[in-house]
Write a protein that holds these residues in place. Structure first.
Motif, short mmCIF file in Angstrom:
data_model
loop_
_atom_site.label_atom_id
_atom_site.label_comp_id
_atom_site.label_asym_id
_atom_site.label_seq_id
_atom_site.Cartn_x
_atom_site.Cartn_y
_atom_site.Cartn_z
N GLU A 79 0.83 -1.20 0.00
CA GLU A 79 0.00 0.00 0.00
C GLU A 79 0.87 1.25 0.00
N THR A 80 0.48 2.24 -0.80
CA THR A 80 1.20 3.51 -0.83
C THR A 80 0.83 4.33 0.40
N VAL A 81 1.82 4.68 1.18
CA VAL A 81 1.62 5.39 2.44
C VAL A 81 1.73 6.89 2.20
N SER A 82 0.91 7.66 2.87
CA SER A 82 0.97 9.11 2.72
C SER A 82 2.26 9.66 3.32
N PHE A 83 2.67 10.83 2.86
CA PHE A 83 3.88 11.45 3.38
C PHE A 83 3.76 11.70 4.89
N SER B 282 4.12 21.83 -1.07
CA SER B 282 4.11 21.18 -2.38
C SER B 282 4.17 19.68 -2.18
N ASP B 283 3.55 18.94 -3.10
CA ASP B 283 3.52 17.47 -3.03
C ASP B 283 3.26 16.95 -4.43
N ASP B 284 4.30 16.35 -5.06
CA ASP B 284 4.12 15.82 -6.40
C ASP B 284 4.06 14.29 -6.41
N GLY B 285 3.90 13.71 -5.21
CA GLY B 285 3.83 12.26 -5.12
C GLY B 285 5.17 11.61 -4.83
N THR B 286 6.24 12.27 -5.25
CA THR B 286 7.59 11.77 -5.00
C THR B 286 8.29 12.58 -3.92
N THR B 287 8.06 13.87 -3.92
CA THR B 287 8.68 14.76 -2.95
C THR B 287 7.62 15.68 -2.35
N ALA B 288 7.65 15.83 -1.04
CA ALA B 288 6.75 16.75 -0.35
C ALA B 288 7.58 17.73 0.47
N ARG C 235 9.98 10.17 -1.27
CA ARG C 235 9.52 8.78 -1.27
C ARG C 235 10.55 7.91 -2.00
N THR C 236 11.02 6.85 -1.36
CA THR C 236 11.96 5.91 -1.98
C THR C 236 11.30 4.57 -2.29
N ALA C 237 10.10 4.34 -1.75
CA ALA C 237 9.30 3.14 -2.00
C ALA C 237 7.89 3.48 -1.56
N PRO C 238 6.89 2.65 -1.90
CA PRO C 238 5.52 2.97 -1.49
C PRO C 238 5.37 3.24 0.01
N ASN C 239 6.21 2.58 0.82
CA ASN C 239 6.11 2.73 2.27
C ASN C 239 7.42 3.20 2.92
N ALA C 240 8.33 3.80 2.13
CA ALA C 240 9.63 4.20 2.65
C ALA C 240 9.96 5.63 2.24
N ALA D 181 20.80 21.70 7.64
CA ALA D 181 20.11 20.43 7.88
C ALA D 181 20.39 19.97 9.31
N VAL D 182 19.47 20.23 10.22
CA VAL D 182 19.69 19.88 11.62
C VAL D 182 19.30 18.42 11.91
N ILE D 183 18.34 17.90 11.15
CA ILE D 183 17.92 16.50 11.34
C ILE D 183 17.78 15.85 9.97
N THR D 184 18.40 14.70 9.79
CA THR D 184 18.22 13.91 8.58
C THR D 184 17.87 12.49 8.99
N GLY D 185 17.05 11.83 8.18
CA GLY D 185 16.67 10.47 8.55
C GLY D 185 15.94 9.73 7.45
N SER D 186 15.58 8.50 7.77
CA SER D 186 14.81 7.66 6.86
C SER D 186 13.85 6.83 7.70
N HIS D 187 12.72 6.48 7.11
CA HIS D 187 11.71 5.71 7.83
C HIS D 187 10.98 4.80 6.86
N THR D 188 10.79 3.54 7.29
CA THR D 188 10.02 2.57 6.52
C THR D 188 8.83 2.14 7.36
N VAL D 189 7.64 2.37 6.85
CA VAL D 189 6.42 1.99 7.56
C VAL D 189 6.22 0.48 7.44
#
Length: 328
Positions: free
Chosen positions: A21-25, A97-103, A123-128, A147-155
């Motif tokens: 499933e594609t997860v929202s930003f 802004s939100d083009d589906g790939t970048t918000a 977005r790097t994957a539907p849920n990542a 850039a004070v905080i950088t990270g990645s998250h996979t639902v």
């Protein structure tokens, strides 16, 4: 032939598993609960003066090593809540802004702050997702963004590919050198890295934290490592290690020793802590071991130094028999 090709295509899709499933930003930004540390506690428990308690306590008193563990957890949680709270505050607004790939959220400035924030998620994957929280002093040029905080998250997703909101895994880094340049921030320096995993409601939660060249109140930078694991409603453990001078009272011994503690507890709260110091000005490692009951009262105390106060019987007063020291 067409039917055969169609059947083969269906089998190929099935072999690849369900579509994720594609997860929202907004749901791709980790919540504060994602990396929060939870340890058993009581309403009467004080966890702000554990070191002094270790030195002064007696059999049956509130466990000093448990207080040290709880106090350290509070410190780690403070950094976690600040970081993820900042991310979720900005993500709580509608994206610019939100083009589906970048918000992109922001730029945004609180009325009570002198800092402008901007959050970008890719977005790097539907849920990542990968994300960056930038900040600058209010009213300054965009070139001042840092850039004070950088990270990645996979639902996390279930067997059907559906997102399990509130669960997942990821990491984030805080660059305190850049945070310190912002208005009304303290003088912390260095970098703190978090890695967390909360796969599903029944799986063990793990949180790893590493401080690199970190400076807070002390003048000299230090490094530290924290490792947390907790089975929901079950056993848990927390270990941390830091370089510190345990001979602070002796000016002839200024080398840093590696000081570590590993605490383990059962679902009832009863547990054990094993402490070790090594290196620096120590000729050999020094250890201390303590156990506590379900009300966090000390039931066993032992140690390697001749002057160490001792009490209790390990086989009778410990939820875990046998020492387990941190390897950090």
């Amino acid at each position: 032939m067409k039917k055969m090709i169609g059947a083969l295509a269906s089998l190929s899709l099935a072999a690849c598993g369900p579509q994720i499933e594609t997860v929202s930003f907004k749901d791709g930004i980790p919540s504060q609960e994602m990396a929060k540390l939870d340890v058993p506690s009581t309403t009467s428990q004080r966890i702000d003066d554990g070191v002094a308690t270790v030195r002064q306590q007696s059999y049956g008193d509130l466990s000093g090593t448990w207080l040290v563990t709880g106090g350290t957890v509070l410190v780690v949680n403070g950094a976690t809540l600040w970081t993820l709270g900042s991310l979720n505050f900005v993500a709580g607004f509608e994206p610019t802004s939100d083009d589906g790939t970048t918000a992109v959220w922001g730029p945004h400035t609180n009325e009570w702050e002198r800092t402008t924030w901007k959050l970008t998620a890719v977005r790097t994957a539907p849920n990542a997702f990968k994300y960056t929280l930038e900040a600058k002093p209010k009213g300054t040029a965009d070139s001042e963004y840092a850039a004070v905080i950088t990270g990645s998250h996979t639902v996390a997703v279930d067997d059907d590919g559906k997102a399990i909101k509130g669960y997942g895994e990821g990491r984030f880094d805080i660059d305190y050198d850049k945070v310190a340049r912002l208005p009304h921030q303290d003088s912390k320096k260095g970098r703190v890295s978090f890695h967390y995993a909360r796969p599903n409601p029944t799986a063990a939660v793990t949180v790893d934290v590493d401080l690199k060249e970190f400076v807070n109140d002390d003048a000299a930078p230090n490094s530290a490592a924290y490792r947390y694991s907790q089975v929901p409603e079950g056993e848990g453990s927390f270990e941390f290690a830091v370089d510190s001078n345990i001979h602070w009272f002796d000016l002839s011994k200024i080398a840093l020793e590696r000081w570590s503690i590993k605490s383990r507890w059962t679902s009832t709260g009863a547990g054990r802590a094993d402490v070790r110091a090594s290196g620096g000005d120590l000729a050999s490692p020094v250890t201390m071991n303590e156990c506590w009951d379900t009300k966090f009262r000390s039931t066993f105390l032992d140690g390697s130094t001749p002057s160490q106060t001792k009490w209790g019987v390990e086989s009778e007063g410990c939820a875990f028999v046998g020492a387990s020291y941190s390897t950090r």
